[in-house]
Design a protein around this motif. Structure first.
Motif, short mmCIF file in Angstrom:
data_model
loop_
_atom_site.label_atom_id
_atom_site.label_comp_id
_atom_site.label_asym_id
_atom_site.label_seq_id
_atom_site.Cartn_x
_atom_site.Cartn_y
_atom_site.Cartn_z
N GLY A 130 0.85 -1.19 0.00
CA GLY A 130 0.00 0.00 0.00
C GLY A 130 0.88 1.23 0.00
N THR A 131 0.72 2.13 -0.96
CA THR A 131 1.55 3.33 -1.00
C THR A 131 1.39 4.12 0.30
OG1 THR A 131 -0.16 4.77 -1.93
CG2 THR A 131 1.19 3.50 -3.50
N ASN A 132 2.36 4.95 0.59
CA ASN A 132 2.27 5.75 1.82
C ASN A 132 1.08 6.69 1.78
OD1 ASN A 132 4.54 4.37 2.57
ND2 ASN A 132 5.74 6.20 3.07
N GLU A 133 0.72 7.14 0.60
CA GLU A 133 -0.48 7.99 0.49
C GLU A 133 -1.73 7.20 0.87
OE1 GLU A 133 2.86 9.59 -1.46
OE2 GLU A 133 1.89 7.67 -1.90
N ILE A 134 -1.83 5.97 0.36
CA ILE A 134 -2.98 5.11 0.69
C ILE A 134 -3.00 4.83 2.20
CG2 ILE A 134 -3.83 2.74 0.51
CD1 ILE A 134 -4.70 4.37 -1.84
N ASN A 135 -1.84 4.53 2.78
CA ASN A 135 -1.80 4.22 4.20
C ASN A 135 -2.13 5.42 5.08
OD1 ASN A 135 -0.93 1.35 5.02
ND2 ASN A 135 0.36 1.78 3.25
N ARG A 136 -1.72 6.59 4.65
CA ARG A 136 -2.12 7.79 5.40
C ARG A 136 -3.65 7.94 5.40
NH1 ARG A 136 3.17 9.80 3.77
NH2 ARG A 136 4.05 11.04 5.49
N MET A 137 -4.23 7.79 4.24
CA MET A 137 -5.69 7.96 4.15
C MET A 137 -6.42 6.83 4.85
SD MET A 137 -6.19 9.68 0.38
CE MET A 137 -5.07 8.63 -0.54
N LEU A 138 -5.87 5.61 4.77
CA LEU A 138 -6.48 4.48 5.47
C LEU A 138 -6.52 4.71 6.97
CD1 LEU A 138 -5.09 1.20 3.83
CD2 LEU A 138 -7.49 1.84 4.12
N SER A 139 -5.45 5.25 7.54
CA SER A 139 -5.38 5.43 8.99
C SER A 139 -6.52 6.31 9.49
CB SER A 139 -4.02 6.03 9.39
OG SER A 139 -3.86 7.35 8.90
N ILE A 140 -6.81 7.38 8.77
CA ILE A 140 -7.88 8.29 9.19
C ILE A 140 -9.25 7.70 8.86
CG2 ILE A 140 -8.83 10.62 8.95
CD1 ILE A 140 -6.10 10.41 10.37
N ASP A 141 -9.35 7.04 7.72
CA ASP A 141 -10.61 6.40 7.35
C ASP A 141 -11.00 5.36 8.39
OD1 ASP A 141 -12.78 5.81 5.35
OD2 ASP A 141 -11.79 3.87 5.36
N MET A 142 -10.05 4.54 8.81
CA MET A 142 -10.33 3.53 9.82
C MET A 142 -10.69 4.16 11.15
SD MET A 142 -7.65 0.39 9.06
CE MET A 142 -6.16 1.37 8.89
N LEU A 143 -10.03 5.27 11.49
CA LEU A 143 -10.34 5.97 12.74
C LEU A 143 -11.78 6.47 12.73
CD1 LEU A 143 -8.76 6.93 15.34
CD2 LEU A 143 -8.56 9.14 14.19
N PHE A 144 -12.18 7.10 11.63
CA PHE A 144 -13.55 7.61 11.52
C PHE A 144 -14.57 6.46 11.53
CE2 PHE A 144 -12.46 11.88 9.23
CZ PHE A 144 -12.01 12.38 10.45
N ARG A 145 -14.26 5.38 10.84
CA ARG A 145 -15.18 4.24 10.79
C ARG A 145 -15.40 3.65 12.18
NH1 ARG A 145 -16.32 1.92 5.74
NH2 ARG A 145 -15.19 2.89 4.00
N ARG A 146 -14.33 3.53 12.94
CA ARG A 146 -14.46 2.97 14.29
C ARG A 146 -15.26 3.92 15.19
NH1 ARG A 146 -8.85 -0.37 15.56
NH2 ARG A 146 -8.77 -1.41 13.52
N ALA A 147 -15.10 5.21 14.96
CA ALA A 147 -15.88 6.18 15.73
C ALA A 147 -17.37 6.06 15.38
CB ALA A 147 -15.39 7.59 15.45
N LEU A 148 -17.68 5.93 14.09
CA LEU A 148 -19.07 5.82 13.65
C LEU A 148 -19.73 4.54 14.16
CD1 LEU A 148 -18.79 7.11 9.96
CD2 LEU A 148 -19.98 8.23 11.86
N LYS A 149 -18.92 3.46 14.29
CA LYS A 149 -19.46 2.19 14.78
C LYS A 149 -19.56 2.15 16.30
CE LYS A 149 -17.82 -0.67 10.92
NZ LYS A 149 -16.90 -1.78 10.54
N GLY A 150 -19.03 3.19 16.96
CA GLY A 150 -19.07 3.21 18.41
C GLY A 150 -17.94 2.46 19.07
N ASN A 151 -16.97 1.99 18.29
CA ASN A 151 -15.84 1.27 18.86
C ASN A 151 -14.84 2.20 19.54
OD1 ASN A 151 -16.89 -1.12 17.87
ND2 ASN A 151 -15.75 -1.00 15.95
N LEU A 152 -14.81 3.45 19.10
CA LEU A 152 -13.95 4.47 19.70
C LEU A 152 -14.78 5.73 19.91
CD1 LEU A 152 -10.54 4.42 17.77
CD2 LEU A 152 -10.92 3.78 20.15
N ASP A 153 -14.70 6.29 21.09
CA ASP A 153 -15.42 7.54 21.36
C ASP A 153 -14.52 8.72 20.99
OD1 ASP A 153 -17.03 9.59 22.18
OD2 ASP A 153 -16.65 9.29 24.32
N ILE A 154 -14.57 9.08 19.73
CA ILE A 154 -13.82 10.25 19.26
C ILE A 154 -14.63 11.53 19.46
CG2 ILE A 154 -12.67 11.31 17.26
CD1 ILE A 154 -11.28 8.82 18.18
#
Length: 601
Positions: free
Chosen positions: A409-433
């Motif tokens: 995964g390119t570093n650009e993809i991994n940067r975007m993945l990190s935030i996308d996963m963070l937001f997804r976990r917040a939306l699912k209630g797994n992380l209280d962001i």
């Protein structure tokens, strides 16, 4: 922010952003390896120094049969199965020990690709998703070196967008086989692999994994690719023309191939970081040794401030990346242990632990590859004209390092993945962001505190807590504007990458602080505590500036008026750190390296 976790608690993936800095006892640092780990380290180091480094030119020339032979020699030492279950012939070592093995093996140049492709993306899909028959058939022979593995995902028209693959798999008329047609490219180990993990579309739209054996009729290879670097690794195209694969060789569930691909990549990214860190240490050693040997103006160039800056900064970045790497390694290990205690199998526990920390693995892939790129570039610069010559190792290391920002995964993809996963976990209630982000927004309307922190590393702890507020404020504001329909973050990749960089600096700074604080409590260590403190202070100084810059770039991209002014004031409040004499600190660090004639931290 949440209260600091107790010694027995383990952070969830991404939770570091919303928790106070854990105590140093909750991390693992390489300085505390036990006797068994040190013995394994010495075994790996001996193998590297006797079997790999003396034969680098032969490896670079892709001498026929050499790479498979080296893998077989590694198998004799148990190193191909150090991460595999004992029931299949593996050593089943803990995660920290396996991280150390990759770290030590980092200087193995292009052979690291052969090793990583075989033990990682070649073996893990079978461990994670294979049925018992598939595991029993293939894992023992992959562990003992009888079989070599490759992983076929990328195609000419699908790289980062892996699910757009065009390779097809159609069920035969008798229902006993799938017939695969298509083309894969950039396949590591293809020239000598015995089995291939192949992804193809069943019925044109069910992305599915298969185990395909090399001697299958219709499977052919392209010529070896002529590459910029990692020339010693085999990289070929793989063609499938009516290749019949028994239906028993479907890997995992039909249509669920994306789970195989993504889960194999999670731990692959983490291991790539470890290999990069190990390679960076060797490159820094090369730079120091040349700086000590090279005489200009009647003295070694190591005496000059410009060179000391480079050497000192190399050490700081390596130490920082290594700190984050072993911290996440320990999180993976503790999660794995907890899941197995709950009754999960070894394989399932390892897969779920890697999935839990997918955010951290993505960030570490970026960190390790970019630290290595910095180090090899400055090593070439220290060597001057000799660094541009193929007579030494600096030029090869420079070329070899470049691929790490592209694959897994390119570093650009991994940067975007990190935030996308963070937001997804917040939306699912797994992380209280949302809660912590809202608290930060309320804090912006209050008067700042002018109390000075007290106690050991209090300034660093306060600064890192403020870093987290800066990330939450920036990410939270962007997410709210997206929910309000004023911003489409999918089309604003620059903002996502800004926030990811802020998140990465926060994780790294906190990990480094935990390591340095733990070292402060240790009686026996390689260097005086003031050296580790100096590395921490320089990193904190630079991270503060970077977070302010990235935060500013993000905020002015989507906010305006009073909202922008308020958040910029908040960002300024959240990015303060006591000024440090970075010149003096880097020189002190460089002097230790110059005296040791190598990387000594």
């Amino acid at each position: 922010m949440q209260d600091t976790l107790s010694k027995t608690d383990v952070l969830k993936g991404g939770e570091f952003l919303i928790s106070d800095t854990p105590g140093p006892e909750s991390t693992f640092i390489p300085e505390e390896m036990n006797e068994e780990q040190l013995m394994i380290r010495d075994t790996v180091r001996d193998f590297l120094n006797t079997e790999i480094l003396p034969h680098i030119d032969r490896i670079e020339a892709q001498e026929e049969g050499l790479a498979p032979q080296l893998l077989e020699k590694m198998a004799e030492l148990g190193l191909l199965g150090s991460h595999m279950p004992e029931e299949y012939g593996g050593m089943q070592l803990d995660t920290n020990t396996n991280t150390m093995i990759c770290d030590v093996f980092g200087p193995a140049a292009a052979f690291t690709v052969s090793y990583a492709a075989h033990t990682g993306i070649g073996m893990l899909p079978i461990l994670y998703f294979g049925d018992e028959s598939q595991k029993a058939t293939y894992l023992p022979r992959l562990i003992n070196g009888e079989l070599k593995a490759a992983y076929c995902l990328t195609e000419p028209s699908s790289g980062s967008d892996a699910l757009a693959a065009k390779t097809r798999a159609d069920l035969s008329e008798d229902g006993n086989h799938y017939v695969i047609n298509g083309q894969k490219m950039w396949i590591s180990n293809a020239g000598f692999a015995d089995i291939f993990i192949v992804f193809a579309q069943i019925d044109g739209d069910k992305f599915t994994g298969f185990i395909v054996e090399r001697d299958s009729e219709g499977l052919t290879l392209g010529a070896e690719e002529k590459k910029l670097g990692i020339k010693g690794s085999s990289t070929r195209q793989v063609f499938f023309e009516n290749v019949k694969v028994p239906k028993e060789n479907v890997l995992g569930e039909i249509g669920k191939g994306h789970l195989i691909a993504f889960n194999a990549l999670n731990i692959g990214r983490f291991k790539l970081c470890a290999l990069c860190v190990g390679g960076a240490k060797k490159s820094a050693e090369t730079a120091v040794q040349y700086a000590n040997e090279r005489i200009q103006f009647k003295q070694p160039i190591a005496n000059f401030g410009a060179i000391k800056h480079k050497l000192g900064e190399q050490a700081i970045q390596i130490f920082a990346a290594e700190s984050a790497m072993y911290r996440v390694s320990h999180l993976l290990q503790e999660k794995n242990k907890a899941l197995m205690a709950e009754g999960m199998t070894f394989a399932e526990a390892k897969r779920q632990a890697a999935e839990e920390y997918a955010i951290e693995c993505a960030l570490l892939k970026v960190l390790g590859s970019e630290v290595l790129d910095y180090v090899v570039d400055e090593t070439v610069q220290v060597h001057g004209g000799m660094g541009y010559s193929e007579e030494g190792t600096a030029a090869r290391a420079y070329r070899d390092a470049r691929i790490n920002r592209i694959y897994e995964g390119t570093n650009e993809i991994n940067r975007m993945l990190s935030i996308d996963m963070l937001f997804r976990r917040a939306l699912k209630g797994n992380l209280d962001i949302v809660g912590p982000a809202w608290e930060v927004q309320k804090e912006l309307a209050s008067m700042p505190s002018f109390d000075q922190p007290e106690g050991a590393y209090a300034a660093e702890k306060k600064a890192i807590k403020e870093f987290k507020k800066a990330v939450l404020m920036t990410a939270g504001a962007a997410a709210k504007m997206q929910m309000d329909g004023e911003l489409n973050l999918k089309e604003e990749q620059e903002i996502i990458m800004n926030v990811s960089d802020m998140l990465l600096d926060t994780l790294t700074a906190e990990s480094m602080l935990m390591r340095v604080e733990k070292l402060a409590g240790m009686d026996s260590k390689e260097q005086p505590q003031e050296i580790y403190d100096a590395m921490l202070k320089v990193f904190m100084t630079d991270a503060t500036a970077r977070i302010h810059k990235k935060g500013t770039d993000a905020l002015v991209s989507f906010a305006e008026g009073d909202l922008l002014r308020t958040m910029l004031m908040g960002l300024k409040r959240f990015t303060k750190y006591t000024p440090t004499n970075v010149k003096k600190a880097r020189r002190m660090i460089a002097d230790r390296m110059i005296e040791a004639n190598g990387y000594c931290f």
